[in-house]
Design a protein around this motif. Structure first.
Motif, PDB file in Angstrom:
ATOM      1  N   ARG A  10       0.808  -1.226   0.000  1.00 17.16           N
ATOM      2  CA  ARG A  10       0.000   0.000   0.000  1.00 17.16           C
ATOM      3  C   ARG A  10       0.837   1.271   0.000  1.00 17.16           C
ATOM      4  O   ARG A  10       0.473   2.254  -0.607  1.00 17.16           O
ATOM      5  N   CYS A  11       1.986   1.273   0.699  1.00 13.48           N
ATOM      6  CA  CYS A  11       2.785   2.501   0.755  1.00 13.48           C
ATOM      7  C   CYS A  11       3.837   2.569  -0.357  1.00 13.48           C
ATOM      8  O   CYS A  11       4.487   3.601  -0.511  1.00 13.48           O
ATOM      9  N   GLY A  12       4.018   1.486  -1.112  1.00 10.74           N
ATOM     10  CA  GLY A  12       4.959   1.484  -2.223  1.00 10.74           C
ATOM     11  C   GLY A  12       6.391   1.121  -1.860  1.00 10.74           C
ATOM     12  O   GLY A  12       7.256   1.089  -2.726  1.00 10.74           O
ATOM     13  N   ALA A  13       6.669   0.807  -0.602  1.00 14.54           N
ATOM     14  CA  ALA A  13       8.038   0.472  -0.189  1.00 14.54           C
ATOM     15  C   ALA A  13       8.483  -0.906  -0.663  1.00 14.54           C
ATOM     16  O   ALA A  13       9.672  -1.162  -0.815  1.00 14.54           O
ATOM     17  N   VAL A  14       7.528  -1.817  -0.906  1.00 15.82           N
ATOM     18  CA  VAL A  14       7.833  -3.174  -1.370  1.00 15.82           C
ATOM     19  C   VAL A  14       7.205  -3.368  -2.735  1.00 15.82           C
ATOM     20  O   VAL A  14       6.038  -3.028  -2.955  1.00 15.82           O
ATOM     21  N   GLU A  15       7.993  -3.899  -3.653  1.00 12.20           N
ATOM     22  CA  GLU A  15       7.487  -4.178  -4.991  1.00 12.20           C
ATOM     23  C   GLU A  15       7.899  -5.592  -5.396  1.00 12.20           C
ATOM     24  O   GLU A  15       9.053  -5.973  -5.266  1.00 12.20           O
ATOM     25  N   MET A  16       6.916  -6.348  -5.868  1.00  6.24           N
ATOM     26  CA  MET A  16       7.131  -7.712  -6.329  1.00  6.24           C
ATOM     27  C   MET A  16       6.891  -7.759  -7.837  1.00  6.24           C
ATOM     28  O   MET A  16       6.116  -6.961  -8.366  1.00  6.24           O
ATOM     29  N   GLU A  17       7.542  -8.718  -8.487  1.00  7.24           N
ATOM     30  CA  GLU A  17       7.359  -8.882  -9.927  1.00  7.24           C
ATOM     31  C   GLU A  17       7.150 -10.359 -10.230  1.00  7.24           C
ATOM     32  O   GLU A  17       7.878 -11.211  -9.716  1.00  7.24           O
ATOM     33  N   THR A  18       6.153 -10.640 -11.048  1.00 13.82           N
ATOM     34  CA  THR A  18       5.910 -11.999 -11.519  1.00 13.82           C
ATOM     35  C   THR A  18       6.023 -12.024 -13.035  1.00 13.82           C
ATOM     36  O   THR A  18       5.803 -11.011 -13.704  1.00 13.82           O
ATOM     37  N   ARG A  19       6.393 -13.191 -13.547  1.00 14.77           N
ATOM     38  CA  ARG A  19       6.436 -13.411 -14.994  1.00 14.77           C
ATOM     39  C   ARG A  19       5.489 -14.552 -15.323  1.00 14.77           C
ATOM     40  O   ARG A  19       5.357 -15.494 -14.556  1.00 14.77           O
ATOM     41  N   GLY A  20       4.850 -14.457 -16.475  1.00 11.78           N
ATOM     42  CA  GLY A  20       3.940 -15.506 -16.901  1.00 11.78           C
ATOM     43  C   GLY A  20       2.558 -15.327 -16.325  1.00 11.78           C
ATOM     44  O   GLY A  20       2.222 -14.294 -15.758  1.00 11.78           O
ATOM     45  N   THR A  21       1.767 -16.349 -16.481  1.00  5.88           N
ATOM     46  CA  THR A  21       0.398 -16.317 -15.981  1.00  5.88           C
ATOM     47  C   THR A  21       0.304 -17.150 -14.704  1.00  5.88           C
ATOM     48  O   THR A  21       1.114 -18.040 -14.472  1.00  5.88           O
TER      49      THR A  21
END
Length: 182
Positions: A10-21
């Motif tokens: 919610r605050c933007g301090a953590v960002e995750m990334e996924t690839r694919g479906t």
């Protein structure tokens, strides 16, 4: 298969990334998921995690297709018991639930509320509705399985085969969240 999704707390301090479906889109009604959701929702300023049905919405991804690209030092885990192999991961910055990790498994469940409005993939099934007092009260918009269905296991096995039977570890969670399990 080249789709990349970026999700943040919610605050933007953590960002995750996924690839694919996703392997699949589920809503779990097991006692453990509902108990853990209640604990996470009770944290200061935490967002709502449970759906209107009481279940916990997740998108299941292969572990080899998930990475933390920002803020790993903010991630904290907790377990409902000392011996459970399932851990829930929450941010320490804003108490956003991020994922559920079956530590010996090959997949990760990213919590549905991470997706910005209108971007969460369609729900495919509800699982473990047999743990509810009255599963007949659930809508019939998707299959409501008493336990985990054959389809559920086939999708997980298919993903595991595609990974060459690997079981990557999520090793960037920096500490424990101090909560008292219900």
């Amino acid at each position: 298969m080249s789709q990349t999704i970026r999700l943040q707390c919610r605050c933007g301090a953590v960002e995750m990334e996924t690839r694919g479906t996703p392997i699949m889109s589920t809503e779990c009604h097991c006692t453990s998921c509902r108990t853990a959701a209640g604990i996470m929702e009770s944290l200061p300023d935490a967002p709502r995690l449970r759906e209107a049905t009481g279940g916990t919405r997740t998108e299941m991804f292969r572990k080899d297709r998930l990475r933390c690209i920002k803020g790993a030092e903010q991630l904290r885990e907790f377990r409902l018991t000392e011996k459970t192999k399932t851990r829930r991961v929450v941010t320490s910055c804003c108490n956003t639930p991020i994922f559920l990790d079956f530590t010996e498994g090959h997949w990760i469940d990213l919590y549905g509320p991470l997706w910005p409005g209108g971007t969460l993939p369609p729900l495919q099934m509800r699982t473990m509705v047999g743990d509810r007092d009255d599963p007949s009260a659930l809508p019939d918009d998707v299959p409501n399985f008493k336990t985990h269905s054959l389809r559920f296991f086939l999708r997980l096995i298919g993903a595991w085969i595609a990974m060459g039977f690997g079981r990557p570890k999520i090793d960037y969670v920096e500490g424990e969240l101090n909560v008292v399990p219900g």
